[in-house]
Structure formats: structure tokens, C-alpha cells
Design a protein around this motif. Structure first.
Motif, short mmCIF file in Angstrom:
data_model
loop_
_atom_site.label_atom_id
_atom_site.label_comp_id
_atom_site.label_asym_id
_atom_site.label_seq_id
_atom_site.Cartn_x
_atom_site.Cartn_y
_atom_site.Cartn_z
N TRP A 30 1.11 -0.76 0.35
CA TRP A 30 0.18 -0.10 -0.12
C TRP A 30 0.95 1.42 -0.17
O TRP A 30 0.77 2.44 -0.91
CB TRP A 30 -0.37 -0.33 1.30
N GLU A 31 1.74 1.02 0.71
CA GLU A 31 2.49 2.41 0.68
C GLU A 31 3.16 2.44 -0.76
O GLU A 31 3.50 3.51 -1.09
CB GLU A 31 3.55 1.89 1.96
N GLY A 32 3.59 1.81 -0.97
CA GLY A 32 4.33 1.55 -2.37
C GLY A 32 3.33 1.76 -3.85
O GLY A 32 3.36 2.94 -4.53
N ALA A 33 1.56 1.48 -3.66
CA ALA A 33 0.72 2.70 -4.62
C ALA A 33 0.91 3.69 -3.86
O ALA A 33 0.72 5.07 -5.08
CB ALA A 33 -0.11 1.84 -3.73
N ILE A 34 0.97 4.64 -3.23
CA ILE A 34 0.72 5.49 -2.60
C ILE A 34 1.88 6.85 -3.52
O ILE A 34 1.90 8.00 -4.08
CB ILE A 34 0.78 5.55 -1.17
N LEU A 35 3.28 6.09 -3.72
CA LEU A 35 4.18 6.43 -4.06
C LEU A 35 4.53 7.03 -5.47
O LEU A 35 4.02 7.78 -5.92
CB LEU A 35 6.02 5.85 -3.85
N ARG A 36 3.81 5.96 -5.99
CA ARG A 36 3.49 5.67 -7.13
C ARG A 36 2.03 6.57 -7.51
O ARG A 36 2.14 7.33 -8.43
CB ARG A 36 2.60 4.11 -7.88
N MET A 37 0.73 6.64 -6.89
CA MET A 37 -0.01 7.52 -6.70
C MET A 37 0.34 9.64 -7.03
O MET A 37 0.27 9.92 -7.74
CB MET A 37 -1.10 7.30 -5.39
N VAL A 97 3.41 10.18 -8.00
CA VAL A 97 4.26 10.24 -9.47
C VAL A 97 2.89 10.79 -10.42
O VAL A 97 2.85 11.37 -10.42
CB VAL A 97 4.93 9.40 -9.71
N GLU A 98 1.34 9.75 -10.69
CA GLU A 98 1.37 9.80 -11.35
C GLU A 98 -0.28 10.54 -11.32
O GLU A 98 -1.12 11.06 -11.84
CB GLU A 98 0.28 8.36 -11.64
N PRO A 100 -5.61 8.44 -9.02
CA PRO A 100 -5.79 7.08 -7.97
C PRO A 100 -5.55 5.78 -8.54
O PRO A 100 -5.89 4.91 -7.52
CB PRO A 100 -7.72 7.15 -7.95
N GLU A 101 -5.46 6.03 -9.72
CA GLU A 101 -5.42 4.11 -10.18
C GLU A 101 -4.00 3.28 -9.74
O GLU A 101 -4.58 2.24 -9.51
CB GLU A 101 -5.02 4.38 -11.96
N PRO A 102 -2.91 4.15 -9.40
CA PRO A 102 -1.91 2.85 -8.59
C PRO A 102 -3.54 1.95 -6.76
O PRO A 102 -2.28 1.14 -6.46
CB PRO A 102 -1.03 3.67 -8.00
N LEU A 103 -3.47 2.74 -6.26
CA LEU A 103 -4.56 2.83 -5.07
C LEU A 103 -5.73 2.12 -5.50
O LEU A 103 -5.55 0.80 -4.82
CB LEU A 103 -5.09 3.97 -4.46
N ASP A 104 -6.24 2.08 -6.67
CA ASP A 104 -7.37 1.56 -7.04
C ASP A 104 -6.70 -0.61 -7.64
O ASP A 104 -7.10 -1.48 -7.22
CB ASP A 104 -8.44 1.66 -8.30
N ARG A 105 -5.91 0.09 -8.62
CA ARG A 105 -4.74 -1.64 -8.32
C ARG A 105 -4.83 -2.49 -7.61
O ARG A 105 -4.62 -3.23 -8.01
CB ARG A 105 -3.85 -0.81 -9.74
N PHE A 106 -3.67 -1.64 -6.81
CA PHE A 106 -3.36 -3.23 -5.57
C PHE A 106 -4.94 -3.40 -4.51
O PHE A 106 -5.07 -4.65 -4.73
CB PHE A 106 -3.09 -1.45 -5.03
N LYS A 107 -5.97 -2.75 -4.55
CA LYS A 107 -6.95 -3.08 -3.86
C LYS A 107 -7.98 -4.12 -4.84
O LYS A 107 -7.92 -5.30 -4.10
CB LYS A 107 -8.41 -1.97 -3.95
N ARG A 108 -7.37 -3.78 -6.34
CA ARG A 108 -8.63 -4.88 -7.04
C ARG A 108 -7.72 -6.44 -6.99
O ARG A 108 -8.39 -6.85 -7.17
CB ARG A 108 -8.30 -4.55 -8.40
N ILE A 109 -6.07 -6.48 -7.57
CA ILE A 109 -5.41 -7.45 -6.92
C ILE A 109 -5.04 -8.25 -6.06
O ILE A 109 -5.91 -9.36 -6.18
CB ILE A 109 -3.72 -7.36 -7.79
N ALA A 110 -5.26 -7.14 -4.90
CA ALA A 110 -4.91 -7.60 -3.69
C ALA A 110 -6.17 -8.07 -3.02
O ALA A 110 -5.59 -10.02 -2.66
CB ALA A 110 -4.20 -7.14 -2.78
N PHE A 111 -6.97 -8.35 -3.61
CA PHE A 111 -8.32 -8.90 -2.90
C PHE A 111 -8.70 -9.60 -3.49
O PHE A 111 -9.89 -10.25 -3.20
CB PHE A 111 -9.47 -7.74 -2.50
#
Length: 200
Positions: free
Chosen positions: A164-171, A173-174, A177-188
Motif C-alpha cells: 500500500w505504501e508503494g501504491a501511494i508513492l506511485r499515486m 507520481v501519477e 488514484p489508479e495505483p491505489l485502485d489497482r492494488f486493491k483490485r489485485i490484492a483482494f
């Protein structure tokens, strides 16, 4: 009569300044200007910028701890839903800041862990404490059969927060919200999904 303390105002100001400028970019003058207090107030309360940053970090983590409690202690939701609820709460807060501001814990992990042993040790303590309620929630979900027990609850809690911290770092940069949404979709749909019953 003792003078009133400006310590809390300086810490709150430090949080705002360090979010904008980072640890290295935030000067004492910036902080006291933000707080609207004399520069001597800073040296009265903090013996160094490093010690001050540790208190700012603790102040930030106290707020984070409350958000964790609000989400993971909500017994109206099942364990897996509580985990998602926390991520959704944070996503909303990040959206309110137009995806410009991330997590101070993650920012400090990148910026100061190689230059300050005091702050590195405090960050390590924070991560350890931060993971515990997630570990408990994951374990509850595993016991209920809604989260796979392929990995230990402690490993899954650590994976959740680290990723999640990695997704926030990408967020950041970009700027979206897509890095956050992508993590949630794939992880769950994978590691936080229930064990599939149709596996050979």
C-alpha cells in the motif's frame, strides 16, 4: 506566571511543512513561520531538528492509529471488509488532497532512514506497531474462511502495508488514484481472497 507553551502548534506546523518540503527541505524558519511563533520557541522545546521530526512522526502516527482503529474495530463489517474499509478511508483522504500528499511514514522511510538512526529506529517501531491490528484482522478473516491461510497473518499484514505504501508513492507520481485502485483490485482478488475450493 509561566509562558504558554507553543509546542503543539510547532509540531502541527512541522507536519504541514514536512509534507510540502520533506524532512531535508523543511527549515526551522519555515516551521516557526507556519506556526506563527518566535524562532526561540523551537529551541526551547526541541534540542535538534531530528528530535523534532521524531515528534512530528509520532503526532502523525497517532492520527493514523485512530484511522486504523475506526476501520478495523467496526464489528458491523466482516474482517475482509474492514481491511478494504481502511484502504478506502485513506483513498478518500488522499483524493481530498488531489493526490499531492502521501503518507509521512512512507516519505520519511525513503528520505531519512539512511541519514538518521534515531528516525530509522522510530520508523521500524511504527511499522511493527502498525502491522499488529492488521495481523489480528487478517487472522480473524482466516479463521472465518474468507481470507486464504496460505500465508501467515503476520506476513499478509506486512505485505498489505508495504504494498500500500508503494501504491501511494506511485499515486504521487501519477497524481491520480489508479495505483491505489489497482492494488486493491489485485490484492483482494488474490492474496486476500478466500481459499478456492475447486483447486486440484
Amino acid at each position: 506566571m509561566p509562558k504558554p507553551s507553543n509546542k503543539n502548534e510547532i509540531i502541527a506546523a512541522g507536519l504541514h511543512v514536512m509534507f510540502r518540503k520533506g524532512y531535508h527541505g523543511a527549515g526551522v524558519r519555515d516551521v516557526v513561520a507556519e506556526a506563527g511563533v518566535p524562532q526561540g520557541s523551537f529551541t526551547n522545546h526541541f534540542r535538534s531538528k531530528e528530535v523534532f521530526a521524531a515528534e512530528v512522526l509520532d503526532h502523525y502516527f497517532a492520527h493514523t492509529r485512530k484511522l486504523v482503529g475506526d476501520a478495523l474495530n467496526d464489528r458491523s463489517l466482516r474482517p475482509r471488509e474492514r481491511l478494504l474499509r481502511y484502504l478506502d478511508i485513506i483513498t478518500k483522504r488522499l483524493a481530498n488532497d488531489d493526490y499531492l500528499r502521501g503518507c509521512l511514514i512512507g516519505d520519511f522511510s525513503i528520505e531519512v532512514s539512511q541519514v538518521s538512526e534515531l528516525l530509522r529506529e522510530r520508523l521500524a517501531e511504527i511499522y511493527k506497531e502498525w502491522c499488529k491490528p492488521f495481523e489480528q484482522c487478517v487472522a480473524e478473516g482466516q479463521q472465518a474462511g474468507e481470507i486464504s491461510a496460505q500465508f501467515s497473518a503476520s506476513d499478509l499484514a506486512d505485505f498489505l502495508l508495504t504494498s500500500w505504501e508503494g501504491a501511494i508513492l506511485r499515486m504521487k507520481v501519477e497524481r491520480g488514484p489508479e495505483p491505489l485502485d489497482r492494488f486493491k483490485r489485485i490484492a483482494f482478488a488474490t492474496v486476500f481472497a478466500a481459499e478456492r475450493l475447486d483447486r486440484a
